[in-house]
Scaffold this motif. Structure first.
Motif, short mmCIF file in Angstrom:
data_model
loop_
_atom_site.label_atom_id
_atom_site.label_comp_id
_atom_site.label_asym_id
_atom_site.label_seq_id
_atom_site.Cartn_x
_atom_site.Cartn_y
_atom_site.Cartn_z
N LYS A 547 0.85 -1.18 0.00
CA LYS A 547 0.00 0.00 0.00
C LYS A 547 0.88 1.23 0.00
O LYS A 547 1.87 1.31 0.72
CB LYS A 547 -0.90 0.02 1.24
N ILE A 548 0.53 2.20 -0.87
CA ILE A 548 1.24 3.48 -0.95
C ILE A 548 0.40 4.53 -0.23
O ILE A 548 -0.80 4.68 -0.53
CB ILE A 548 1.47 3.89 -2.40
N PHE A 549 1.02 5.24 0.70
CA PHE A 549 0.26 6.26 1.45
C PHE A 549 1.16 7.47 1.72
O PHE A 549 2.30 7.32 2.13
CB PHE A 549 -0.23 5.69 2.78
N PRO A 550 0.67 8.68 1.48
CA PRO A 550 -0.59 8.98 0.77
C PRO A 550 -0.42 8.84 -0.75
O PRO A 550 0.68 8.96 -1.25
CB PRO A 550 -0.85 10.43 1.15
N ILE A 559 5.59 3.14 1.88
CA ILE A 559 5.13 1.87 1.29
C ILE A 559 5.01 0.87 2.43
O ILE A 559 5.97 0.65 3.18
CB ILE A 559 6.10 1.35 0.22
N PHE A 560 3.83 0.27 2.56
CA PHE A 560 3.56 -0.71 3.61
C PHE A 560 3.38 -2.10 2.99
O PHE A 560 2.73 -2.24 1.95
CB PHE A 560 2.28 -0.36 4.39
N SER A 561 3.91 -3.09 3.62
CA SER A 561 3.64 -4.47 3.23
C SER A 561 2.41 -4.96 3.97
O SER A 561 2.39 -5.00 5.21
CB SER A 561 4.84 -5.37 3.55
N LYS A 590 9.79 -3.99 5.77
CA LYS A 590 8.36 -4.19 5.58
C LYS A 590 7.63 -2.86 5.49
O LYS A 590 6.43 -2.82 5.22
CB LYS A 590 7.78 -5.03 6.71
N ARG A 591 8.39 -1.79 5.73
CA ARG A 591 7.83 -0.45 5.57
C ARG A 591 8.99 0.48 5.22
O ARG A 591 10.02 0.47 5.90
CB ARG A 591 7.14 0.03 6.85
N VAL A 592 8.82 1.28 4.16
CA VAL A 592 9.87 2.20 3.77
C VAL A 592 9.26 3.57 3.54
O VAL A 592 8.08 3.70 3.17
CB VAL A 592 10.63 1.73 2.50
N HIS A 593 10.09 4.60 3.74
CA HIS A 593 9.66 5.98 3.52
C HIS A 593 10.47 6.55 2.37
O HIS A 593 11.70 6.45 2.35
CB HIS A 593 9.87 6.81 4.79
N PHE A 618 1.33 5.94 -8.88
CA PHE A 618 1.05 6.97 -7.88
C PHE A 618 1.11 8.33 -8.57
O PHE A 618 1.70 8.48 -9.64
CB PHE A 618 2.00 6.89 -6.69
N ILE A 619 0.48 9.29 -7.94
CA ILE A 619 0.34 10.63 -8.53
C ILE A 619 1.05 11.64 -7.63
O ILE A 619 0.85 11.65 -6.41
CB ILE A 619 -1.14 11.01 -8.68
N ARG A 620 1.86 12.47 -8.24
CA ARG A 620 2.53 13.57 -7.53
C ARG A 620 1.76 14.85 -7.83
O ARG A 620 1.64 15.27 -8.99
CB ARG A 620 3.98 13.69 -8.01
#
Length: 622
Positions: A547-550, A559-561, A590-593, A618-620
């Motif tokens: 999952k990409i947030f936001p 990015i979350f696994s 399992k999670r990166v910024h 994803f949209i910038r």
């Protein structure tokens, strides 16, 4: 030796989920090729002209000057011949009724009339009268029957060239060889008998009619071509009137005599394809073909196809002259609208050391095949299948295969792989940029697409290629994609191809990208096969585990696994396929910024987790 090894190298396997891109990590190339295909567009039937060939030595084998080294050796009875043809899958093979480019023994260039009239090619032994022409006892079809049977036994269709004059029908019955030709045994066909017009066109027409009827009734052969290069009349002093001693008037009279006989037989008129004359574009102002075609038009003579030889040793590396093709098309449109266009011979004839044995020779031929399809050519008899003698390297002669034993040259591997297009006989329209030839086909059931690309040589940094296929006709049912490549390295290893990528996904669009570099200063053949695969539907594929947030984002995002899968590396690409960001992690996360300073727009995020690559958009924002 076995022509094809079933072992392939599966160098890269990835999983494409949903409707997302699969992007190759190479991003430093100076050029970029974007192949775009709309699979929902109207497809047109595509003739498999890559399967047409010319070979005049199938029955007599290979060897050098028989006066010095003895008779030739037959190769067509060996298992290596059968294996090669099984992989090549020829469609039409053009053969001569009796002309011999590489005579197997000295009898074929004898000055003894009695020897010449009893060669095995002599299928007619009667006198030059209509009564004898109608006597079955005067016909001896053993040679042509065996040649047809051989071609049909390998699954191919004979295309017969009636390009030599039976001895008793010739205007000249005394052998007179040109002085220069007499020293060149391999061109000793020119003896003023085989290449002279008939003494009596009516008898000649009747004899050839019986030949045609025999071949059709017994073997189902339908294509018959009258003569070979009758317009070799000037420019080259050695070849002047080499194939035809007559003029345009003689040529038409001989042809019309056959055509009128066939047209008068209701059992043949609508099934036999009769045409000619394999024009070489070498008569002054093209006077011979123009006179001939004008006569065909004026008399409304049966003429089903126009054949020609667009050889070139200088314009293109593959031996193909577009100016000659354009001229043949102009003649067809002006004199015989509706006739088929048949490229009866083409390739490089000049003695050289840098073309015949190179993969680029086959790639250039494929480029020319695409051009021929663009121009409506229905057959394309590539010259030729086999070297005339046994040589130690691939560059000595122009055959697709070496002989003694039969070994495929790199160009043969190109034609082997073009047979993947046989399952997709309907051509799709596409865009690929200026002067970038690509061929794409779709199956009759619209459940498979094949795309073939003869990739050119490139610079040290390589070339990026993006394949984009939209509106897959099977919708959301899922697909599988395999990418195959042929390179100089794979040919040297004896591999027919290398499987370089295998993807699965769902949705109505598919993407694949790669970066390739030249090997031994050669290009490569790249073929994609995309097929409907119900097991790859959205319901059967694992959904993206990230999952990409936001998303959309003003800049930074995480990015979350979602299922505890670890993240090894992250890459970002723009919609042109260019990599603009990459980060690898020493320890799987399992999670990166991610912190970037991207301009506003839509981007593709590639997340590497073990051997699986997942793509997300994803949209910038501004």
């Amino acid at each position: 030796m076995t022509i094809i090894k079933e072992t392939v190298l599966n160098l890269k396997v990835g999983l494409l989920v949903g409707t997302l891109f699969f992007i190759c990590e190479k991003a430093t190339a100076q050029s970029f090729i974007h192949i775009k295909i709309d699979a929902s567009s109207n497809a047109i039937p595509m003739s498999p002209i890559w399967r047409d060939h010319y070979e005049n030595s199938l029955m007599d084998g290979y060897g050098s000057n028989p006066a010095l080294l003895g008779s030739h050796k037959i190769y067509s009875g060996g298992t290596d011949f059968r294996e090669a043809m099984q992989v090549l899958k020829p469609r039409y093979i053009r053969i001569s009724l009796g002309r011999m480019d590489n005579p197997p023994d000295t009898a074929y260039f004898s000055s003894n009339p009695n020897t010449l009239r009893h060669l095995k090619y002599e299928f007619y032994s009667g006198k030059n009268t209509l009564d004898d022409a109608d006597d079955p006892e005067n016909y001896h079809f053993e040679y042509i029957d065996s040649a047809i049977s051989l071609i049909q036994s390998i699954g191919a269709i004979p295309y017969i060239t009636m390009d030599y004059m039976p001895y008793t029908l010739s205007r000249d019955t005394i052998p007179e060889y040109q002085a220069a030709i007499g020293l060149i045994y391999s061109l000793a066909y020119d003896n003023s008998i085989r290449n002279s017009p008939p003494a009596n066109p009516a008898v000649y027409g009747r004899v050839m009619y019986h030949l045609i009827k025999h071949c059709y009734s017994n073997f189902g052969v339908t294509y018959f071509e009258h003569w070979n290069e009758p317009d070799q009349q000037w420019l080259n002093p050695i070849m002047v009137k080499f194939f035809w001693k007559g003029d345009g008037h003689d040529l038409y009279d001989a042809y019309a005599a056959i055509a009128n006989q066939v047209s008068a037989d209701s059992s043949l008129a609508n099934v036999i394809k009769l045409g000619g004359c394999s024009f070489a574009f070498y008569s002054l102002y093209n006077s011979i073909p123009i006179y001939f075609l004008q006569a065909v038009q004026q008399h409304r003579t049966k003429f089903d196809f126009l054949s020609f030889h667009p050889y070139s040793d200088t314009q293109y590396k593959g031996g193909y002259d577009t100016a000659k093709v354009e001229l043949a098309i102009e003649w067809r449109n002006r004199f015989i609208p509706g006739a088929e266009l048949i490229n009866a011979e083409w390739g490089r004839l000049d003695t050289n050391t840098d073309v015949w044995g190179d993969l680029d020779y086959g790639l250039n031929k494929f480029r020319h095949i695409i051009d021929m399809l663009d121009r409506g050519i229905s057959m394309s008899h590539e010259v030729c299948l086999f070297d005339p003698d046994s040589y130690s390297d691939n560059f000595t002669s122009l055959g697709m295969f070496r002989v003694g034993p039969i070994i495929p040259k790199p160009s043969a591997f190109v034609f082997f792989n073009l047979n993947r297009l046989n399952a997709t006989p309907n051509r799709l329209t596409l865009s690929s940029g200026s002067n970038v030839p690509v061929l794409a086909g779709i199956s009759d059931a619209r459940d498979k697409i094949v795309v073939a690309f003869p990739a050119d040589t490139t610079n040290d940094e390589g070339t990026d290629v993006l394949l984009e296929i939209r509106h897959l006709p099977w919708g959301e049912k899922g697909y599988s994609l395999n990418r195959y490549e042929v390179t100089e390295a794979s040919c040297e290893a004896g591999l027919p191809y290398v499987l370089t990528s295998s993807l699965k996904g769902s949705g109505d669009q598919v993407f694949d990208t790669l970066n390739y570099q030249s090997i031994k200063q050669s290009g490569r053949l790249i073929i994609w096969e995309v097929a409907a695969d119900p097991t790859c539907s959205a319901d059967n594929l694992q959904r993206s585990g990230f999952k990409i947030f936001p998303n959309p984002t003003d800049g930074d995002f995480s990015i979350f696994s979602k299922n505890q899968r670890e993240i090894d590396a992250v890459s970002i690409y723009n919609l042109s396929g260019r990599q603009i960001y990459k980060d690898s992690f020493n320890q799987s996360q399992k999670r990166v910024h991610i912190s970037t300073d991207l301009p506003p727009g839509v981007y593709i995020l590639k997340i590497q987790s073990g051997k699986v690559n997942t793509m997300e958009k994803f949209i910038r924002l501004k």
